[in-house]
Design a protein around this motif. Sequence first.
Motif, PDB file in Angstrom:
ATOM      1  N   ARG A 180       0.878  -1.038  -0.101  1.00 48.31           N
ATOM      2  CA  ARG A 180       0.115   0.070   0.094  1.00 48.31           C
ATOM      3  C   ARG A 180       0.882   1.256  -0.048  1.00 48.31           C
ATOM      4  NH1 ARG A 180      -2.931  -2.896   4.270  1.00 48.31           N
ATOM      5  NH2 ARG A 180      -4.417  -4.116   3.473  1.00 48.31           N
ATOM      6  N   TRP A 181       1.990   1.335   0.964  1.00 50.48           N
ATOM      7  CA  TRP A 181       2.782   2.510   0.891  1.00 50.48           C
ATOM      8  C   TRP A 181       3.422   2.639  -0.393  1.00 50.48           C
ATOM      9  CZ3 TRP A 181       8.277   2.627   0.328  1.00 50.48           C
ATOM     10  CH2 TRP A 181       8.796   3.786   0.639  1.00 50.48           C
ATOM     11  N   ARG A 182       3.929   1.562  -1.234  1.00 46.47           N
ATOM     12  CA  ARG A 182       4.776   1.641  -2.357  1.00 46.47           C
ATOM     13  C   ARG A 182       3.554   2.114  -3.448  1.00 46.47           C
ATOM     14  NH1 ARG A 182       8.331  -3.414  -4.024  1.00 46.47           N
ATOM     15  NH2 ARG A 182       8.622  -2.015  -5.704  1.00 46.47           N
ATOM     16  N   ALA A 183       2.586   1.578  -3.176  1.00 46.87           N
ATOM     17  CA  ALA A 183       1.454   2.171  -4.512  1.00 46.87           C
ATOM     18  C   ALA A 183       1.025   3.504  -4.371  1.00 46.87           C
ATOM     19  CB  ALA A 183       0.329   1.145  -4.460  1.00 46.87           C
ATOM     20  N   ARG A 184       0.990   3.935  -2.931  1.00 49.28           N
ATOM     21  CA  ARG A 184       0.515   5.405  -2.998  1.00 49.28           C
ATOM     22  C   ARG A 184       1.722   6.348  -3.300  1.00 49.28           C
ATOM     23  NH1 ARG A 184      -3.047   8.591  -0.465  1.00 49.28           N
ATOM     24  NH2 ARG A 184      -4.177   6.941   0.033  1.00 49.28           N
ATOM     25  N   GLY A 192       2.206   9.211  -6.402  1.00 45.85           N
ATOM     26  CA  GLY A 192       2.238  10.715  -6.004  1.00 45.85           C
ATOM     27  C   GLY A 192       1.495  10.925  -4.825  1.00 45.85           C
ATOM     28  N   GLY A 193       1.298   9.781  -3.850  1.00 46.70           N
ATOM     29  CA  GLY A 193       0.334  10.160  -2.717  1.00 46.70           C
ATOM     30  C   GLY A 193      -1.160  10.076  -3.294  1.00 46.70           C
ATOM     31  N   ARG A 194      -1.737   9.696  -4.222  1.00 42.83           N
ATOM     32  CA  ARG A 194      -2.959   9.469  -4.607  1.00 42.83           C
ATOM     33  C   ARG A 194      -3.268   8.095  -4.295  1.00 42.83           C
ATOM     34  NH1 ARG A 194      -4.033  11.819 -10.413  1.00 42.83           N
ATOM     35  NH2 ARG A 194      -6.302  11.732  -9.758  1.00 42.83           N
ATOM     36  N   PRO A 195      -4.733   7.812  -4.188  1.00 42.13           N
ATOM     37  CA  PRO A 195      -5.146   6.632  -3.901  1.00 42.13           C
ATOM     38  C   PRO A 195      -4.855   5.607  -5.139  1.00 42.13           C
ATOM     39  CG  PRO A 195      -7.046   8.057  -3.316  1.00 42.13           C
ATOM     40  CD  PRO A 195      -5.663   8.848  -3.822  1.00 42.13           C
ATOM     41  N   ASP A 216     -14.811   6.650   3.114  1.00 41.78           N
ATOM     42  CA  ASP A 216     -13.603   5.933   3.681  1.00 41.78           C
ATOM     43  C   ASP A 216     -13.437   4.381   2.889  1.00 41.78           C
ATOM     44  OD1 ASP A 216     -11.650   4.868   5.357  1.00 41.78           O
ATOM     45  OD2 ASP A 216     -13.191   3.775   6.522  1.00 41.78           O
ATOM     46  N   TYR A 217     -13.170   4.998   1.439  1.00 42.25           N
ATOM     47  CA  TYR A 217     -13.238   3.549   0.533  1.00 42.25           C
ATOM     48  C   TYR A 217     -11.675   2.899   0.797  1.00 42.25           C
ATOM     49  CZ  TYR A 217     -13.672   1.062  -4.121  1.00 42.25           C
ATOM     50  OH  TYR A 217     -13.994   0.008  -4.743  1.00 42.25           O
ATOM     51  N   ALA A 218     -10.725   3.500   1.313  1.00 42.46           N
ATOM     52  CA  ALA A 218      -9.408   2.827   1.633  1.00 42.46           C
ATOM     53  C   ALA A 218      -9.651   1.712   2.718  1.00 42.46           C
ATOM     54  CB  ALA A 218      -8.509   3.875   1.972  1.00 42.46           C
ATOM     55  N   GLY A 219     -10.543   2.382   3.756  1.00 42.46           N
ATOM     56  CA  GLY A 219     -10.812   1.112   4.819  1.00 42.46           C
ATOM     57  C   GLY A 219     -11.819   0.093   4.333  1.00 42.46           C
ATOM     58  N   VAL A 220     -12.974   0.406   3.612  1.00 40.36           N
ATOM     59  CA  VAL A 220     -13.770  -0.446   3.135  1.00 40.36           C
ATOM     60  C   VAL A 220     -13.045  -1.546   2.317  1.00 40.36           C
ATOM     61  CG1 VAL A 220     -15.632  -1.188   1.429  1.00 40.36           C
ATOM     62  CG2 VAL A 220     -15.688   1.032   3.222  1.00 40.36           C
ATOM     63  N   SER A 221     -12.099  -1.121   1.403  1.00 41.63           N
ATOM     64  CA  SER A 221     -11.494  -1.930   0.464  1.00 41.63           C
ATOM     65  C   SER A 221     -10.334  -2.622   1.175  1.00 41.63           C
ATOM     66  CB  SER A 221     -10.715  -1.088  -0.848  1.00 41.63           C
ATOM     67  OG  SER A 221     -11.642  -0.548  -1.407  1.00 41.63           O
ATOM     68  N   ARG A 235     -10.807  -4.037   4.090  1.00 42.68           N
ATOM     69  CA  ARG A 235     -11.316  -5.052   4.561  1.00 42.68           C
ATOM     70  C   ARG A 235     -11.862  -6.087   3.593  1.00 42.68           C
ATOM     71  NH1 ARG A 235     -13.023  -0.731   7.822  1.00 42.68           N
ATOM     72  NH2 ARG A 235     -14.762  -0.475   6.450  1.00 42.68           N
ATOM     73  N   SER A 236     -12.043  -5.660   2.486  1.00 44.23           N
ATOM     74  CA  SER A 236     -12.421  -6.681   1.374  1.00 44.23           C
ATOM     75  C   SER A 236     -11.282  -7.076   0.409  1.00 44.23           C
ATOM     76  CB  SER A 236     -13.474  -5.830   0.405  1.00 44.23           C
ATOM     77  OG  SER A 236     -12.828  -4.887  -0.324  1.00 44.23           O
ATOM     78  N   GLY A 237     -10.358  -6.888   0.764  1.00 44.54           N
ATOM     79  CA  GLY A 237      -8.904  -7.145  -0.044  1.00 44.54           C
ATOM     80  C   GLY A 237      -8.908  -6.563  -1.567  1.00 44.54           C
ATOM     81  N   HIS A 238      -9.427  -5.550  -1.629  1.00 47.67           N
ATOM     82  CA  HIS A 238      -9.517  -4.901  -3.100  1.00 47.67           C
ATOM     83  C   HIS A 238      -8.668  -3.612  -2.876  1.00 47.67           C
ATOM     84  CE1 HIS A 238     -10.457  -3.831  -7.366  1.00 47.67           C
ATOM     85  NE2 HIS A 238     -10.737  -2.509  -6.787  1.00 47.67           N
ATOM     86  N   ASP A 239      -7.175  -3.749  -2.436  1.00 50.26           N
ATOM     87  CA  ASP A 239      -6.474  -2.761  -2.414  1.00 50.26           C
ATOM     88  C   ASP A 239      -5.122  -3.259  -2.831  1.00 50.26           C
ATOM     89  OD1 ASP A 239      -5.739  -4.283  -0.223  1.00 50.26           O
ATOM     90  OD2 ASP A 239      -5.727  -2.638   1.024  1.00 50.26           O
TER      91      ASP A 239
END
Length: 634
Positions: free
Chosen positions: A426-430, A434-437, A454-459, A461-465
Amino acid sequence: MDEIAGAFRLNGGVDPGIVDRLRRSLAGTGTARGGRDNVAALLSRRLRQPDGPTAMSPSRSDNGAMVVADCRLDAPNEIAAALGLEGPRRWADLDLIAAACNRWGNGAAARLNGSFAFAHWDAEANRLVLARDALGTRPLFYVDHPHGLFFASTIQSLLTLPEVARDLDELVLAQYLTIEPQDHERTIYRGIFRVPPGGMVVADRHGVRTSRYWTLDDVRPVRFRRDEDYVAAARALLDQAVACRLPANGKVATSLSGGLDSTGLAATVARLRGDRPFDAFLRVPGADHPYQIMDERALAGAVAAQYPNIDLTVIDENRLYDEDVEPESEAGFFDVPRGRSLNASWFQPLVDRAHDKGCEVMLTGGCGNLTLSFVGEPNFAHDLISGRLDAAYRGVAAAARDRRQSVPGFLAAHLLRPLVPRELHRWRARRSAGGRPPWTAYSMVSEDFLAELDYAGVSRRSGHDAPFVPTMTMREHRLRALQSQVNRDKGATARRRAVIEMRDPYADRRLVEFTLGIPERQFWHAGVDRWLARRVLADRLPREVTDERRRGVQCPEWYTMVSARRDGLAAAVERIARSPLASRVVDVPRMKALLDNWPKDAEAAKPYKQIYGRALARGISIGGFLRRYEGGNG
């Protein structure tokens, strides 16, 4: 093929006005037919004449039971025999479903093979049952309302009722934009739900209940002593799946590319039809492009040369459709977001040509990659975690050698990367964005809109991140994809203007259960992917097809196609910018920046296919849906 609808209310009975609006909402030929009593009303209207015997709808029984269905059964003779309906008569699918409901009650759906959605009203028990086939190929929606339970084949029918709220489910909307696998029951409208694939909705005096009669737990393991036995069983199932989808009346066609799914399908049809000819259609690039791709003409031509009854048509035209020039133009027809893709536009001339030649049914191989021709690459990281170091290394070495990659490079991508903690991914992707989702890397969704949900939190929990690797087993992932409902939601309405009926033999429940039940080692052997399909199809395809390891590219001339629509895209973005709702959900400034910085040529655009070739049109299409939903037409 029918559209169905109805209503149920125990206390006070069904409002005649609701029944009348549902009746008028059904599309098709002739008039809508219906049956009703004091508690329930069931309606149907024919969209297309069925292939085989017909029955009066609704089907009625002496005990007051009624059934309406949108259906095509794969094994009608087996169902008839199980019901004791012997004799030479060919039974209509609707009559078989009605007989199954009367005999087996709520267990009927589990005993049916085919593509179906039905409603069964049991007057004696005061119970309504809605059910769909195992993969959910035929749509069925419902609303649980204080004035009753309403159901229909299309969301559009339910939206004609003033009692049905039109409030949007914004989380589902975000999932449309980010292409996240969605819940099988929730739709874009908060109050409208799907009958789940492989499931039922039961309404009676106890309330409304949802259940699944078919899940992965119902798939029995398939084990043979010899590898050859898996091949023989798969061949028999493929022949069976194709045979039951060939129309008894009407002209059939197949798509034909250089891949295993379509070539195997066309070859099977050719064998089953003997000397009778049929049409096959190959889509190839219609303009110059910068990609190095395999020559699908040669592979498809080799199949056609082996079977003289294949009449192969090669299509290389590029055509602009109205919905391509104005991507939001279809919002008023579908009433659900429709992210029209370039691939859909690329294949549309194939469907048009088949229709011009009088074809009524086209067999396609959309589910092949999840069933017979599943890649089957092992989970090397799982082997490593489990202590099977030798197995992990041997698998990696064989796969790297087969793909002509270095062992260290393949090791890093397939063995070490999955072991990296998700937080680091997640850190590398952001950071890389450039800091964007991370979802903005391939979609036009607004960052502020995602933050509101709070899509980051929802995703998370669902594994879609990030790293966007399924946390479920591969069997679970395949079944989830086979039961995906987003395109089927749109297909419910698309059928109203479809000129050809599409049938996919690889979606046959018997073949699906077999390929989910066999050991995964049958799909991958010594670094060779799709091992099952290569062996199964070796008895009907030329060697150069079964040995081909490259994959084709759909719509490689995407830059030419998108550039021809540039003015229409820009005008659409300006209209979306004037809509408060649409401009809140999609990233209008980013879409404008993309249009202002258009790649100079196809070579320059090559790294940006995801953004320019897919995400931009998807954002515009969904923005157009929201603009219309809000009431904008300027």
